[in-house]
Design a protein around this motif. Structure first.
Motif, short mmCIF file in Angstrom:
data_model
loop_
_atom_site.label_atom_id
_atom_site.label_comp_id
_atom_site.label_asym_id
_atom_site.label_seq_id
_atom_site.Cartn_x
_atom_site.Cartn_y
_atom_site.Cartn_z
N GLN A 41 33.20 50.75 37.64
CA GLN A 41 34.11 50.11 36.70
C GLN A 41 33.23 49.61 35.56
O GLN A 41 32.46 48.68 35.74
CB GLN A 41 34.82 48.95 37.41
CG GLN A 41 35.86 48.27 36.58
CD GLN A 41 36.50 47.16 37.40
OE1 GLN A 41 35.82 46.34 38.01
NE2 GLN A 41 37.82 47.13 37.40
N LEU A 59 32.03 49.85 43.03
CA LEU A 59 33.17 49.61 43.91
C LEU A 59 33.04 50.50 45.14
O LEU A 59 32.86 51.71 45.03
CB LEU A 59 34.48 49.94 43.18
CG LEU A 59 34.71 49.20 41.86
CD1 LEU A 59 35.91 49.78 41.14
CD2 LEU A 59 34.91 47.72 42.12
N TRP A 73 37.97 36.71 51.76
CA TRP A 73 38.39 36.80 50.36
C TRP A 73 37.23 37.00 49.41
O TRP A 73 37.36 37.69 48.43
CB TRP A 73 39.18 35.56 49.99
CG TRP A 73 40.47 35.52 50.72
CD1 TRP A 73 40.79 34.73 51.77
CD2 TRP A 73 41.60 36.34 50.49
NE1 TRP A 73 42.06 35.00 52.21
CE2 TRP A 73 42.59 35.99 51.44
CE3 TRP A 73 41.90 37.35 49.59
CZ2 TRP A 73 43.83 36.60 51.50
CZ3 TRP A 73 43.13 37.96 49.65
CH2 TRP A 73 44.08 37.58 50.58
N SER A 74 36.12 36.40 49.65
CA SER A 74 34.98 36.58 48.75
C SER A 74 33.70 36.12 49.44
O SER A 74 33.74 35.47 50.47
CB SER A 74 35.18 35.81 47.45
OG SER A 74 35.19 34.43 47.71
N THR A 105 32.94 41.11 46.57
CA THR A 105 34.21 40.42 46.39
C THR A 105 35.33 41.44 46.52
O THR A 105 35.26 42.50 45.88
CB THR A 105 34.28 39.77 44.99
OG1 THR A 105 33.14 38.93 44.83
CG2 THR A 105 35.54 38.97 44.81
N PRO A 106 36.37 41.16 47.33
CA PRO A 106 37.48 42.11 47.45
C PRO A 106 38.20 42.29 46.12
O PRO A 106 38.37 41.35 45.35
CB PRO A 106 38.42 41.46 48.47
CG PRO A 106 37.61 40.42 49.15
CD PRO A 106 36.56 40.00 48.19
N GLN A 107 38.58 43.54 45.87
CA GLN A 107 39.33 43.89 44.66
C GLN A 107 40.35 44.95 45.08
O GLN A 107 40.09 46.13 44.98
CB GLN A 107 38.39 44.41 43.59
CG GLN A 107 39.00 44.54 42.24
CD GLN A 107 37.95 44.81 41.17
OE1 GLN A 107 36.76 44.65 41.36
NE2 GLN A 107 38.42 45.25 40.03
N GLY A 108 41.48 44.52 45.62
CA GLY A 108 42.46 45.45 46.17
C GLY A 108 41.93 46.03 47.46
O GLY A 108 41.47 45.30 48.33
N TRP A 111 35.85 46.90 47.40
CA TRP A 111 34.98 45.73 47.28
C TRP A 111 34.09 45.95 46.07
O TRP A 111 33.48 47.01 45.92
CB TRP A 111 34.13 45.56 48.52
CG TRP A 111 34.89 45.06 49.70
CD1 TRP A 111 35.81 45.76 50.43
CD2 TRP A 111 34.82 43.78 50.29
NE1 TRP A 111 36.30 44.97 51.43
CE2 TRP A 111 35.71 43.75 51.38
CE3 TRP A 111 34.08 42.63 50.01
CZ2 TRP A 111 35.88 42.65 52.18
CZ3 TRP A 111 34.25 41.53 50.81
CH2 TRP A 111 35.14 41.53 51.88
N ARG A 112 34.00 44.94 45.24
CA ARG A 112 33.12 44.98 44.07
C ARG A 112 31.79 44.34 44.46
O ARG A 112 31.75 43.17 44.85
CB ARG A 112 33.76 44.24 42.92
CG ARG A 112 32.94 44.28 41.67
CD ARG A 112 33.66 43.57 40.55
NE ARG A 112 32.82 43.56 39.38
CZ ARG A 112 33.25 43.31 38.18
NH1 ARG A 112 34.52 43.04 37.98
NH2 ARG A 112 32.43 43.32 37.17
N SER A 116 25.91 44.05 39.03
CA SER A 116 26.23 45.29 38.33
C SER A 116 24.91 45.99 37.99
O SER A 116 23.85 45.38 38.04
CB SER A 116 27.05 45.01 37.07
OG SER A 116 26.34 44.16 36.21
#
Length: 169
Positions: A41, A59, A73-74, A105-108, A111-112, A116
């Motif tokens: 992303q 991701l 959750w994170s 961290t969950p993203q839908g 996981w992100r 970066s």
């Protein structure tokens, strides 16, 4: 040869040796460590002078939590591995050293990953992060023993098709 020149030459040789040892370590990792494609992303780093790179958030598909445990959750830590040319993740156990896992961290249903990565592009190349609708930007990475994945090359996936590497050079 004067003492000043001798010291300067010694310093230059020392710096050259350090640079060559780092390059050798990175090449050795690229040859011996697992690699795979990971969905990205693009992230704008919000720097006034950003240079010629694309900042990519990585991701990975969400691993399933152990039976009877709710999905966190994170702040969860993941261990990455390569499976069928793609990067997958497992939840890090209590015995997993922090140096061998990454924060996520969950993203839908993905996981992100925490850090970066920067992918440097040539000065004359177009920005590969701007993709038309229906295309996903992927990056092939090396999975080092410790630390975040190291980017090798970018690719594009159209729909459910194969990942096609981009020619940026």
């Amino acid at each position: 040869m004067s003492p000043t020149r001798r010291k300067g030459l010694l310093l230059a040789l020392l710096q050259g040796g350090l640079l060559l040892s780092l390059a050798g370590q990175l090449l050795l990792d690229r040859v011996t460590r697992p690699r795979g494609w990971i969905l990205t992303q693009p992230v704008d780093p919000h720097l006034p002078i950003r240079g010629r790179y694309v900042n990519l958030a990585l991701l990975v598909p969400a691993p399933e939590p152990p039976a009877g445990q709710a999905r966190p959750w994170s702040g969860e830590r993941l261990v990455l591995h390569s499976e069928a040319d793609q990067v997958r993740a497992d939840l890090a156990g209590p015995a997993t050293p922090r140096s061998r896992s990454l924060a996520a961290t969950p993203q839908g249903n993905l996981w992100r990953l925490g850090p970066s990565v920067a992918f440097f592009i040539p000065p004359e190349g177009a920005d590969p992060s701007s993709r038309p609708a229906g295309e996903q930007l992927w990056v092939e990475v090396t999975l080092p023993a410790q630390g975040p994945p190291r980017p090798i090359r970018l690719g594009v996936r159209r729909g459910d098709g194969p990942i096609t590497p981009l020619e940026l050079r």
